[in-house]
Design a protein around this motif. Structure first.
Motif, PDB file in Angstrom:
ATOM      1  N   VAL A 326       0.856  -1.191   0.000  1.00  0.00           N
ATOM      2  CA  VAL A 326       0.000   0.000   0.000  1.00  0.00           C
ATOM      3  C   VAL A 326       0.893   1.242   0.000  1.00  0.00           C
ATOM      4  N   LYS A 327       0.649   2.122  -0.956  1.00  0.00           N
ATOM      5  CA  LYS A 327       1.413   3.370  -1.042  1.00  0.00           C
ATOM      6  C   LYS A 327       0.749   4.442  -0.167  1.00  0.00           C
ATOM      7  N   LYS A 328       1.428   5.571  -0.011  1.00  0.00           N
ATOM      8  CA  LYS A 328       0.934   6.639   0.856  1.00  0.00           C
ATOM      9  C   LYS A 328      -0.388   7.210   0.372  1.00  0.00           C
ATOM     10  N   ASP A 329      -0.616   7.189  -0.940  1.00  0.00           N
ATOM     11  CA  ASP A 329      -1.859   7.751  -1.467  1.00  0.00           C
ATOM     12  C   ASP A 329      -3.023   6.774  -1.410  1.00  0.00           C
ATOM     13  N   GLY A 330      -2.797   5.600  -0.796  1.00  0.00           N
ATOM     14  CA  GLY A 330      -3.875   4.628  -0.645  1.00  0.00           C
ATOM     15  C   GLY A 330      -4.005   3.666  -1.794  1.00  0.00           C
ATOM     16  N   THR A 331      -3.179   3.814  -2.830  1.00  0.00           N
ATOM     17  CA  THR A 331      -3.196   2.863  -3.944  1.00  0.00           C
ATOM     18  C   THR A 331      -2.214   1.733  -3.665  1.00  0.00           C
ATOM     19  N   VAL A 332      -2.332   0.658  -4.440  1.00  0.00           N
ATOM     20  CA  VAL A 332      -1.465  -0.509  -4.224  1.00  0.00           C
ATOM     21  C   VAL A 332      -0.561  -0.720  -5.426  1.00  0.00           C
ATOM     22  N   GLU A 333       0.581  -1.340  -5.160  1.00  0.00           N
ATOM     23  CA  GLU A 333       1.493  -1.745  -6.227  1.00  0.00           C
ATOM     24  C   GLU A 333       1.960  -3.166  -5.950  1.00  0.00           C
ATOM     25  N   GLY A 334       1.994  -3.978  -6.992  1.00  0.00           N
ATOM     26  CA  GLY A 334       2.434  -5.354  -6.849  1.00  0.00           C
ATOM     27  C   GLY A 334       3.954  -5.450  -6.845  1.00  0.00           C
ATOM     28  N   VAL A 335       4.486  -6.269  -5.943  1.00  0.00           N
ATOM     29  CA  VAL A 335       5.930  -6.457  -5.821  1.00  0.00           C
ATOM     30  C   VAL A 335       6.239  -7.941  -5.962  1.00  0.00           C
ATOM     31  N   ILE A 336       7.078  -8.291  -6.941  1.00  0.00           N
ATOM     32  CA  ILE A 336       7.521  -9.670  -7.101  1.00  0.00           C
ATOM     33  C   ILE A 336       8.602  -9.959  -6.062  1.00  0.00           C
ATOM     34  N   CYS A 337       8.446 -11.045  -5.303  1.00  0.00           N
ATOM     35  CA  CYS A 337       9.357 -11.353  -4.201  1.00  0.00           C
ATOM     36  C   CYS A 337       9.816 -12.809  -4.261  1.00  0.00           C
ATOM     37  N   ASP A 338      11.002 -13.066  -3.698  1.00  0.00           N
ATOM     38  CA  ASP A 338      11.452 -14.428  -3.445  1.00  0.00           C
ATOM     39  C   ASP A 338      10.889 -14.849  -2.095  1.00  0.00           C
TER      40      ASP A 338
END
Length: 375
Positions: A326-338
């Protein structure tokens, strides 16, 4: 259709679209509430399961040292035998005759040696009085030496005959569990065929393989270094004192009650498989483990910095896992993780892609897309 009916239909259709439009605007204005979690890294431990083959700490194959017919079999397959215990008796008839013949030859050689000694002593006295020549005395001395050598040769032949007779009794070289090779009374024991095997199961070695990358990761994680005496820690201690204790899962699903330790890591990587052979040793005071069994090693492994995130937060994209931050503006971003699944299956251990203090969506993540506003 008359005109009045047509007007009713048009009015009904317009009313339907107006209501649908109002309903859509109302749904869009209601934001779905997603559960989130602020993550913080920690040192986490999970179990790695590695197939292993079990071997006794010492395993000896027993071969006959003389050929002959088996007259006795003095053990039962699968029992524990002691060092020096008689296992087989091979026909001794010919070996006993060889001993008797060698003993008789030795007696004759000794008698001959005594005769030549007396002749030499007599000629020695006569030579001192000039009654016989020096040549006669020297010849008798040489005959005495030849007779002495003949006695030594006969003694050696008797020792060989006695050894061959002892070989007719096959004994256990060590204390351990015995496994027969199918030989029965009346069959011929051949020098090239194994009679049985004996395994010292007082300790059990679990043999397993490590890939090159796993080995390098292990060395880095526990501060191991290669020395002339094998892998050691920075203080020069054996690897078993540095690495965590291991557990053993048996094929019946039970966990063996005694823990083991890594005692050997191979120094050569197999070029074909890219692995090294390693050994872990387990005590076996109750003889519960047997050589030849297979089991699974439970190897505790630490991750120095990882995030524990519920499994429900993960979105699978083919062979990758994505988590929504969740970003500060309330939107989301997908993060690829191990990520590594926890042994319980309820969580993932995420090693990279996230930072301490990140807020991650943990429920309803599969409904999200990049840029979607959730609050």
């Amino acid at each position: 259709m008359n005109n009045s009916n047509y007007v009713v239909v048009v009015v009904a259709m317009v009313s339907f679209f107006l209501l649908a439009s109002c309903g859509a605007k109302k749904d869009d204005s209601q934001l779905v509430k997603y559960e989130t979690k602020v993550v913080k890294s920690d040192t986490l431990t999970y179990n790695v399961f590695i197939p292993a083959a079990l071997h006794g700490v010492q395993e000896v194959e027993v071969y006959p040292q003389v050929q002959g017919i088996i007259r006795k079999v003095n053990f039962t397959d699968g029992v524990k035998v002691s060092r020096g215990q008689t296992l087989f008796v091979i026909d001794q008839t010919e070996a006993k005759l060889q001993v008797q013949n060698a003993r008789a030859n030795l007696a004759a050689a000794r008698a001959q040696m005594e005769t030549t000694r007396l002749q030499y002593e007599s000629n020695k006295k006569l030579a001192s009085k000039k009654i016989v020549s020096q040549y006669v005395m020297s010849t008798s001395l040489n005959a005495y030496h030849v007779a002495q050598a003949a006695v030594e040769q006969a003694e050696a032949q008797l020792s060989i005959a006695r050894t061959n007779l002892s070989y007719c009794t096959v004994t256990s070289p060590i204390t351990g569990m015995i496994k027969e090779n199918g030989f029965k009374i009346g069959e011929i024991a051949d020098l090239s065929q194994m009679l049985c095997s004996v395994s010292d199961n007082s300790q059990i070695q679990a043999w397993f393989s490590y890939t090159e990358s796993q080995l390098l990761e292990l060395m880095e994680q526990y501060g191991l270094k290669a020395t002339a005496d094998g892998l050691k820690d920075v203080e020069g201690r054996p690897i078993g004192e540095k690495l965590p204790r291991l557990k053993l899962q048996l094929k019946n699903g039970q966990t063996y009650k005694y823990e083991g330790m890594v005692t050997e890591i191979g120094g050569i990587v197999d070029r074909q498989t890219g692995t090294v052979i390693c050994k872990a040793t387990f005590p076996n005071p109750d003889d519960e483990l047997r050589s030849g069994l297979s089991a699974t090693l439970v190897f505790p492994t630490k991750i120095k910095k990882a995030f524990r995130i519920p499994r429900t937060a993960a979105v699978r994209l083919q062979n990758q896992l994505m988590f929504y931050r969740v970003k500060k503006d309330g939107t989301v971003e997908g993060v690829i993780c191990d990520a590594i699944p926890s042994n319980s299956g309820n969580n993932y251990y995420v090693e990279n892609g996230l930072r301490d203090g990140d807020e991650v969506v943990i429920t309803g993540a599969h409904k999200l897309s990049n840029g979607m506003k959730i609050r």
